[in-house]
Scaffold this motif. Structure first.
Motif, PDB file in Angstrom:
ATOM      1  N   MET A 317      61.732  38.509  50.683  1.00  0.00           N
ATOM      2  CA  MET A 317      61.963  37.130  50.393  1.00  0.00           C
ATOM      3  C   MET A 317      61.894  36.151  51.710  1.00  0.00           C
ATOM      4  SD  MET A 317      62.015  36.768  47.278  1.00  0.00           S
ATOM      5  CE  MET A 317      61.009  37.985  46.884  1.00  0.00           C
ATOM      6  N   ASP A 318      62.547  36.643  52.847  1.00  0.00           N
ATOM      7  CA  ASP A 318      62.497  36.022  54.226  1.00  0.00           C
ATOM      8  C   ASP A 318      61.146  35.848  54.801  1.00  0.00           C
ATOM      9  OD1 ASP A 318      65.486  35.456  53.897  1.00  0.00           O
ATOM     10  OD2 ASP A 318      65.865  37.491  54.857  1.00  0.00           O
ATOM     11  N   LYS A 319      60.336  36.829  54.352  1.00  0.00           N
ATOM     12  CA  LYS A 319      59.040  36.954  55.101  1.00  0.00           C
ATOM     13  C   LYS A 319      57.782  36.171  54.557  1.00  0.00           C
ATOM     14  CE  LYS A 319      61.459  39.797  57.886  1.00  0.00           C
ATOM     15  NZ  LYS A 319      61.804  39.350  59.501  1.00  0.00           N
ATOM     16  N   TYR A 320      57.850  36.374  53.076  1.00  0.00           N
ATOM     17  CA  TYR A 320      57.031  35.560  52.421  1.00  0.00           C
ATOM     18  C   TYR A 320      57.166  34.118  52.439  1.00  0.00           C
ATOM     19  CZ  TYR A 320      55.591  40.255  50.888  1.00  0.00           C
ATOM     20  OH  TYR A 320      55.140  41.584  50.963  1.00  0.00           O
ATOM     21  N   HIS A 321      56.050  33.353  52.227  1.00  0.00           N
ATOM     22  CA  HIS A 321      56.239  32.005  52.106  1.00  0.00           C
ATOM     23  C   HIS A 321      57.085  31.507  50.838  1.00  0.00           C
ATOM     24  CE1 HIS A 321      53.798  31.398  55.456  1.00  0.00           C
ATOM     25  NE2 HIS A 321      52.632  31.594  54.981  1.00  0.00           N
ATOM     26  N   GLY A 322      58.054  30.374  51.058  1.00  0.00           N
ATOM     27  CA  GLY A 322      58.803  30.139  49.788  1.00  0.00           C
ATOM     28  C   GLY A 322      57.812  29.530  48.626  1.00  0.00           C
ATOM     29  N   ASN A 323      56.799  28.760  48.944  1.00  0.00           N
ATOM     30  CA  ASN A 323      56.029  27.915  48.069  1.00  0.00           C
ATOM     31  C   ASN A 323      55.314  29.093  47.023  1.00  0.00           C
ATOM     32  OD1 ASN A 323      54.539  28.640  50.041  1.00  0.00           O
ATOM     33  ND2 ASN A 323      53.352  26.424  49.826  1.00  0.00           N
ATOM     34  N   VAL A 324      55.056  30.031  47.747  1.00  0.00           N
ATOM     35  CA  VAL A 324      54.229  31.311  47.243  1.00  0.00           C
ATOM     36  C   VAL A 324      55.113  32.075  46.217  1.00  0.00           C
ATOM     37  CG1 VAL A 324      52.990  33.379  47.449  1.00  0.00           C
ATOM     38  CG2 VAL A 324      52.826  31.499  48.903  1.00  0.00           C
ATOM     39  N   ILE A 325      56.595  32.264  47.005  1.00  0.00           N
ATOM     40  CA  ILE A 325      57.416  32.957  45.788  1.00  0.00           C
ATOM     41  C   ILE A 325      57.951  32.176  44.856  1.00  0.00           C
ATOM     42  CG2 ILE A 325      59.831  33.994  46.079  1.00  0.00           C
ATOM     43  CD1 ILE A 325      58.001  35.596  47.594  1.00  0.00           C
ATOM     44  N   GLN A 326      57.890  30.996  44.776  1.00  0.00           N
ATOM     45  CA  GLN A 326      58.221  30.086  43.535  1.00  0.00           C
ATOM     46  C   GLN A 326      57.240  30.408  42.440  1.00  0.00           C
ATOM     47  OE1 GLN A 326      58.471  26.051  44.163  1.00  0.00           O
ATOM     48  NE2 GLN A 326      59.877  26.166  45.938  1.00  0.00           N
ATOM     49  N   GLU A 327      56.219  30.914  42.522  1.00  0.00           N
ATOM     50  CA  GLU A 327      55.257  31.105  41.435  1.00  0.00           C
ATOM     51  C   GLU A 327      55.902  32.400  40.630  1.00  0.00           C
ATOM     52  OE1 GLU A 327      51.521  31.701  42.893  1.00  0.00           O
ATOM     53  OE2 GLU A 327      51.407  29.628  43.845  1.00  0.00           O
ATOM     54  N   GLN A 328      56.697  33.058  41.185  1.00  0.00           N
ATOM     55  CA  GLN A 328      57.099  34.302  40.885  1.00  0.00           C
ATOM     56  C   GLN A 328      58.726  34.186  40.207  1.00  0.00           C
ATOM     57  OE1 GLN A 328      55.088  36.995  40.445  1.00  0.00           O
ATOM     58  NE2 GLN A 328      53.339  36.532  42.089  1.00  0.00           N
ATOM     59  N   HIS A 329      59.226  33.038  40.468  1.00  0.00           N
ATOM     60  CA  HIS A 329      60.574  32.973  40.015  1.00  0.00           C
ATOM     61  C   HIS A 329      61.059  33.275  38.723  1.00  0.00           C
ATOM     62  CE1 HIS A 329      62.095  29.982  43.401  1.00  0.00           C
ATOM     63  NE2 HIS A 329      61.820  31.078  43.627  1.00  0.00           N
ATOM     64  N   LYS A 330      60.033  32.712  37.839  1.00  0.00           N
ATOM     65  CA  LYS A 330      60.402  33.268  36.729  1.00  0.00           C
ATOM     66  C   LYS A 330      60.397  34.971  36.042  1.00  0.00           C
ATOM     67  CE  LYS A 330      58.893  28.859  34.093  1.00  0.00           C
ATOM     68  NZ  LYS A 330      58.214  28.218  33.175  1.00  0.00           N
ATOM     69  N   PRO A 331      59.189  35.276  36.460  1.00  0.00           N
ATOM     70  CA  PRO A 331      59.424  37.313  36.141  1.00  0.00           C
ATOM     71  C   PRO A 331      60.556  37.584  37.050  1.00  0.00           C
ATOM     72  CG  PRO A 331      57.227  36.573  37.349  1.00  0.00           C
ATOM     73  CD  PRO A 331      58.105  35.110  36.803  1.00  0.00           C
ATOM     74  N   LEU A 332      60.832  37.011  38.198  1.00  0.00           N
ATOM     75  CA  LEU A 332      62.029  37.740  38.917  1.00  0.00           C
ATOM     76  C   LEU A 332      63.413  37.253  38.297  1.00  0.00           C
ATOM     77  CD1 LEU A 332      61.063  36.387  42.541  1.00  0.00           C
ATOM     78  CD2 LEU A 332      61.536  38.953  41.729  1.00  0.00           C
ATOM     79  N   TRP A 333      63.417  36.191  37.745  1.00  0.00           N
ATOM     80  CA  TRP A 333      64.773  35.802  36.998  1.00  0.00           C
ATOM     81  C   TRP A 333      64.972  36.729  35.675  1.00  0.00           C
ATOM     82  CZ3 TRP A 333      69.430  35.160  36.598  1.00  0.00           C
ATOM     83  CH2 TRP A 333      69.987  34.516  35.340  1.00  0.00           C
ATOM     84  N   SER A 334      63.847  36.644  34.872  1.00  0.00           N
ATOM     85  CA  SER A 334      63.671  37.323  33.802  1.00  0.00           C
ATOM     86  C   SER A 334      64.115  38.918  33.984  1.00  0.00           C
ATOM     87  CB  SER A 334      62.673  37.374  33.227  1.00  0.00           C
ATOM     88  OG  SER A 334      62.674  38.334  31.888  1.00  0.00           O
ATOM     89  N   SER A 335      63.607  39.583  35.263  1.00  0.00           N
ATOM     90  CA  SER A 335      63.947  40.981  35.288  1.00  0.00           C
ATOM     91  C   SER A 335      65.378  41.289  35.865  1.00  0.00           C
ATOM     92  CB  SER A 335      62.918  41.447  36.269  1.00  0.00           C
ATOM     93  OG  SER A 335      61.775  41.504  36.250  1.00  0.00           O
ATOM     94  N   LEU A 336      65.954  40.267  36.855  1.00  0.00           N
ATOM     95  CA  LEU A 336      67.217  40.494  37.331  1.00  0.00           C
ATOM     96  C   LEU A 336      68.133  39.923  36.302  1.00  0.00           C
ATOM     97  CD1 LEU A 336      66.516  38.366  40.654  1.00  0.00           C
ATOM     98  CD2 LEU A 336      66.838  40.836  40.450  1.00  0.00           C
ATOM     99  N   LYS A 337      68.080  39.258  35.479  1.00  0.00           N
ATOM    100  CA  LYS A 337      69.038  38.880  34.366  1.00  0.00           C
ATOM    101  C   LYS A 337      69.227  39.980  33.546  1.00  0.00           C
ATOM    102  CE  LYS A 337      67.835  36.738  31.057  1.00  0.00           C
ATOM    103  NZ  LYS A 337      67.447  35.721  29.868  1.00  0.00           N
ATOM    104  N   ASP A 338      68.165  40.614  33.075  1.00  0.00           N
ATOM    105  CA  ASP A 338      68.375  41.792  32.105  1.00  0.00           C
ATOM    106  C   ASP A 338      68.959  43.142  32.990  1.00  0.00           C
ATOM    107  OD1 ASP A 338      66.775  40.498  30.304  1.00  0.00           O
ATOM    108  OD2 ASP A 338      65.051  41.540  30.732  1.00  0.00           O
ATOM    109  N   ILE A 339      68.677  43.272  34.162  1.00  0.00           N
ATOM    110  CA  ILE A 339      69.424  44.213  34.977  1.00  0.00           C
ATOM    111  C   ILE A 339      70.955  44.018  35.141  1.00  0.00           C
ATOM    112  CG2 ILE A 339      69.639  45.116  37.424  1.00  0.00           C
ATOM    113  CD1 ILE A 339      66.842  44.947  37.676  1.00  0.00           C
ATOM    114  N   VAL A 340      71.195  42.538  35.555  1.00  0.00           N
ATOM    115  CA  VAL A 340      72.881  42.444  35.549  1.00  0.00           C
ATOM    116  C   VAL A 340      73.398  42.386  34.015  1.00  0.00           C
ATOM    117  CG1 VAL A 340      74.615  40.646  36.137  1.00  0.00           C
ATOM    118  CG2 VAL A 340      72.284  40.906  37.410  1.00  0.00           C
TER     119      VAL A 340
END
Length: 1068
Positions: A317-340
């Motif tokens: 997360m610290d190394k990749y561009h923030g605006n590029v990461i935003q495109e992955q926010h939804k799948p990231l949140w979905s996976s993280l929520k399920d894990i927690v």
């Protein structure tokens, strides 16, 4: 080269290149070392060596030629720091670069030859010499510019030969490793050369690392990719065109997993995983491929794969561009929520972390990282706040009337949502503002509505509101550091908290007082502790509320002690608050804490109120005192008064309760006050005073009484596992209490009379020697006293036990009867057995005890110390790990003569019944002096080592009676003057120099020393005469002073002095 050198050189070359079974590998290594030594010592030059090796480098025998090339390469590696001419380096790198060819390349050339009749190049036919070529190229490429390095054109030639002729994956493991090191060296040392090759070099990297399986080589391949990404900018078309290929190669290794793991593979796996993670995050060009792969692995059935994926995502997360990461926010949140949601525990404890679930912990860390990275747009946080599951859980809070109504599934979901909100609020001030504005108001209102119900009871409180409120308070408290002097208290979360503070405080206090359920009370206490912990300069909690919290906590400590769990929880909260006040240096809160808490606690120790157990009073007072030195001083005074009062009541009134109270207070003093770092000096002084009292008391006892006391003391120590010695003979690690016990036992040993019967000698020596292993000086005193006083028939056995079974075993595991220098090896000492200084100190006190009783065994100890000082073998036998260790060890050995010769008040004196034979100092002087004098005169050691011999000599001279010194004065004075010159260079030797000067002045002022004084005056004038020959410009300005001094010497009573003065005056 001289004939003998040539013959020797040729012999070593032949030994190394001979591949027959008649030459062992050790012989070949010895020849390699010998040739390297000849080069390093400039006995032969590299050019001459190559000339001698010409036959082996050009022979038609492929095997011998390969051995010759490898020999040349290895010699270059050994002589990497030796200066070599640039033209020689250029010739050598060309020679090695031409031979960078693998067997598969040779086969290709041979195939072409069959069909095209094109001759195979000589260099290609040399594929057997590849190992030597790789080693040679690497050795030359690593050389520094100032000692002869290859040029950029040479580096380009190496790279071109590498790319054209080498198929890396067709080579063996060691050769592949060398290839990767060459590629790494090219990128590190010759980046311009690499950049000029563009696509071609990136392709070679892909081809070289594809399919690698060896762990050592994989570490290098991952580093190569990371370095490649650093070398080529993100905009580079070369890297961009190969980004997917590179990542596909890297992705095939994720997650790192050993098929057949061994015990040591865990460390390798961690190292490989770390290197692969750095490669993943080395360039944002990998982001389109890395994020989907890592998200895919989150659904793995292996917990280790999930944890690795989460760690990689957090780091990337610290190394990749923030605006590029935003495109992955939804799948990231979905996976993280399920894990927690699926990993959260079902127990509800405010502020807890998932200690037993690393997957959920890593997921929450990633959630916080994503929020911090997206702090401006808060798009990821919006996903959380707008999530249907999160909002449904919060809306259902009102459905749970009490804690027991919450099902296990609902507890798990509630815990998960609460932790997600917690890490989100703790991520940044902006996220905390958003969370408080969206959620906190509703939580507090729900808590308030519960408290305002007409038939409200503590058990009817809707616990879920209390729980989530406290979890959010914990989160926002992490945003305020105790050491911060200023803070923006206009933030939304701070304003909201300030407005709700009275309601929260009253709710927490009421729940703490009235609830019968521990979980309610613990959560309320936690909430009050957080409210009271904000610093004064930024606090949403008014001073009156802070003081109200302290009052309520103090009342629980003094009045509600029947519930031990709540009582200790509140006490810990008070300790935490006091510690934070100390850290923040908050004078306003410190004053309130002092008045409300400390002043209320202190009277408990002297109170006659028996309702509260005295043990709880002592615990409460000592814990509060540990938070601040200011409080501790007050408590120490109160402890002293309480101890005196209770002892007085016991002695005068026979009150048994007072005796128990005094014991509790003394235990508190020993366990809490004395171990405190602040009271180190007090503890040491008190221990010294107690030991002196024990020695005096013991010395006044008869032999029978001493024997009884010794048996009783030994039984106490032998009954404790802390003082038992097992076969492993591990060094002692004593607590403060145990240190006191062993010190008092040492005091008993030190004060024994010579005729006192000592039983269990071997066990006592075990205990003392083990304590000595931790550099416990009183144990060294006890050991010396024991050897001074035990009967002669027991002394031999004690010597054998101590030296052969323990001291030597601690030193190096030998059972040799003679103590030798080799027995003092730091290499074994550093393995955790015993410090060398401790051995030296222990032996010194043993030697002192033996010397004072006049026993012949003292010669073995003195011989050991002298051998160590004179031989300097401590630096040549692997016994010392560094020059600093050597200096410290030699200083300890030199100072051992001070221990042996000087008088001691702590032990081995007549007051403590030491056996003292007359003239023992003179005997040691006569024993040591001839050896030291001869050693110093003959020594060619460096000044630091020679100074240690002078240090030992100074200790002996300064502690020997002057009458014994005068007889050897003529021999000693030159060495004493030399010693003064050397020792005065170090300010640490000032006391030794002062003592030596006192002895020298005593010699010179003695009546029998008049002839010596005359000799000194003559020598001084002769020095002045010699100095007149120095350059005129240097000495002329001293001429008036010299002539004035010589005028007084012309009237000297000694004729020889007057004659020297006349000669000197004429010269000047």
């Amino acid at each position: 080269m001289a004939d003998s050198t040539t013959i020797s050189c040729v012999k070593h070359i032949e030994t190394y290149v001979d591949s027959s079974s008649s030459r062992s590998p050790s012989q070949q290594d010895a020849s390699l070392d010998a040739l390297a030594k000849l080069l390093l010592n400039d006995i032969i030059t590299l050019e001459l060596l190559v000339r001698e090796m010409e036959m082996y480098l050009t022979t038609t025998d492929n095997i011998i030629r390969a051995r010759g090339i490898l020999l040349l390469a290895e010699l270059l590696t050994r002589c990497s720091s030796k200066r070599v001419e640039d033209k020689t380096v250029h010739s050598l790198i060309g020679f090695f670069a031409d031979r960078l060819v693998s067997l598969i390349s040779y086969v290709v050339f041979a195939y072409n030859y069959i069909y095209t009749q094109v001759n195979i190049p000589c260099s290609v036919a040399d594929w057997r010499a590849l190992r030597g070529a790789l080693v040679g190229c690497l050795a030359l490429m690593r050389r520094k510019t100032d000692i002869g390095a290859i040029s950029s054109s040479d580096a380009n030639a190496v790279a071109q030969s590498f790319m054209q002729n080498l198929q890396v994956q067709s080579l063996g493991q060691h050769d592949r490793k060398l290839c990767f090191e060459i590629l790494e060296c090219l990128m590190d040392s010759y980046p311009d050369t690499v950049m000029s090759m563009e696509d071609e070099f990136v392709y070679v990297i892909c081809e070289a690392i594809d399919g690698e399986k060896d762990p050592q080589c994989l570490l290098l391949t991952f580093r190569l990719v990371e370095r490649l990404a650093q070398l080529y900018p993100e905009s580079s078309s070369s890297l961009a065109s190969y980004a997917e290929d590179l990542f596909n190669i890297l992705g095939s290794y994720f997650p790192i997993h050993f098929t057949h793991p061994k015990g040591e593979d865990d460390a390798k796996r961690e190292e490989l995983s770390r290197a692969l993670m750095l490669a993943f995050a080395s360039t944002p060009l990998f982001e389109p491929f890395a994020i989907p792969l890592l998200l895919e692995k989150l659904s793995s059935s292996l917990p280790s794969a999930k944890i690795e994926s989460l760690k990689y995502l957090t780091y990337c997360m610290d190394k990749y561009h923030g605006n590029v990461i935003q495109e992955q926010h939804k799948p990231l949140w979905s996976s993280l929520k399920d894990i927690v949601l699926t990993s959260a525990p079902s127990s509800l404890t405010a502020g807890s972390i998932y200690e037993d679930n690393k997957v959920a912990d890593e997921a929450l860390v990633l959630v916080q990282k994503l929020i911090q990275q997206d702090n401006d747009s808060v798009s990821f946080l919006k996903l959380i706040l707008n999530d249907a599951d999160v909002n449904m859980t919060l809306k259902n809070l009102s459905n749970y009337n009490n804690y027991d109504d919450i099902t296990v599934t609902d507890k798990q979901r509630l815990n998960a949502v609460s932790r997600i909100l917690h890490v989100s609020a703790a991520a940044s001030v902006a996220s905390c503002n958003a969370i408080f504005q969206s959620v906190f108001s509703e939580l507090v209102n729900g808590l308030q509505s519960t408290m305002q119900v007409k038939d409200y009871t503590p058990s009817g409180l809707k616990f879920v509101y209390l729980y989530v409120c406290v979890d959010l308070l914990t989160a926002c408290s992490t945003l305020v550091k105790p050491t911060d002097k200023t803070y923006l208290d206009k933030e939304t979360w701070c304003t909201l908290l300030h407005s709700f503070c009275p309601l929260l405080t009253s709710s927490f206090v009421k729940t703490m007082k009235e609830s019968t359920l521990d979980i309610y009370t613990h959560t309320s206490v936690r909430g009050l502790q957080i409210l009271a912990s904000f610093p004064t300069n930024f606090s949403p909690v008014p001073k009156s509320t802070f003081e109200e919290i302290l009052v309520e906590f103090t009342s629980v400590i003094t009045l509600k002690f029947n519930n031990a769990s709540i009582w200790r929880f509140v006490l810990n909260a008070l300790v935490e608050i006091g510690s934070l006040i100390k850290i923040s240096d908050d004078s306003e809160k410190m004053s309130s804490f002092d008045v409300i808490v400390v002043e209320k606690m202190l009277p408990l120790l002297s109170s006659d109120d028996l309702s509260m157990p005295f043990s709880l009073k002592v615990v409460a007072v000592s814990k509060i005192g540990m938070t601040n030195l200011k409080y501790m001083r007050k408590i120490v005074q109160e402890l002293n008064t309480a101890i005196s009062t209770n002892l007085q009541k016991y002695w005068l009134d026979g009150n048994s309760n007072s005796a128990e109270h005094a014991m509790l207070l003394l235990e508190c003093y020993v366990d809490e006050v004395l171990p405190c770092d602040t009271y180190i000096l007090l503890r040491q002084k008190l221990l010294e005073t107690t030991m002196n009292g024990m020695k005096r008391a013991m010395a006044s006892c008869s032999e029978d009484s001493q024997s009884t006391i010794l048996d009783k003391a030994f039984s106490i120590l032998s009954s404790s596992t802390s003082f038992q010695v097992d076969e492993s003979m591990q060094p002692a690690e004593y607590s403060c209490r145990e240190e006191w016990i062993i010190s008092l036992f040492d005091s008993v040993i030190i004060a024994l009379r010579p005729k006192t019967q000592v039983k269990n000698t071997e066990e006592i020596l075990q205990i003392i020697t083990r304590a000595l292993s931790n550099a416990h000086i009183p144990s060294a005193h006890a050991l010396g006293s024991l050897f001074n006083k035990i009967p002669n028939d027991s002394l031999e056995e004690a010597m054998d036990i101590t030296f052969n079974k323990y001291i030597v075993r601690f030193a190096n595991g030998d059972g040799d009867n003679e103590i030798g220098v080799s027995n003092l090896r730091l290499s074994n000492v550093n393995d955790g057995l015993i410090t060398s200084d401790a051995i030296v100190v222990g032996l010194a006190w043993v030697g002192k005890g033996l010397l004072m009783r006049g026993h012949e065994k003292v010669k073995d100890v003195i011989k050991f110390f002298l051998n160590f000082l004179i031989s300097n073998r401590s630096t040549s036998n692997g016994s010392v790990s560094s020059s600093e260790d050597c200096d410290d060890l030699m200083r300890a050995v030199a100072d051992s003569f001070s221990i042996i010769m000087s008088d001691s008040e702590a032990c081995l004196n007549r007051n403590l019944h030491a056996t003292v034979k007359p003239l023992y100092k003179q005997r040691l002087f006569n024993m040591v002096m001839p050896i030291l004098l001869a050693a110093i005169v003959k020594s060619d050691s460096p000044i630091p080592y020679k100074s240690m011999m002078h240090r030992a000599l100074a200790h002996v001279i300064s502690n020997t009676p002057l009458s014994a010194i005068l007889g050897e004065a003529k021999k000693l004075i030159p060495l004493m003057v030399d010693g003064l010159t050397i020792l005065s260079e170090d300010v640490q030797n000032r006391d030794i120099v002062y003592n030596l000067l006192l002895v020298l002045s005593g010699i010179l002022t003695d009546k029998n020393g008049e002839d010596l004084l005359c000799l000194v005056r003559e020598t001084a004038i002769q020095c002045l005469t010699a100095m007149s020959e120095l350059p005129y410009a240097s000495v002329y300005r001293f001429r008036p002073e010299v002539l004035q001094t010589l005028s007084r010497a012309l009237d000297d009573p000694k004729r020889s002095v007057r004659q020297e003065a006349v000669r000197c005056r004429q010269a000047w």
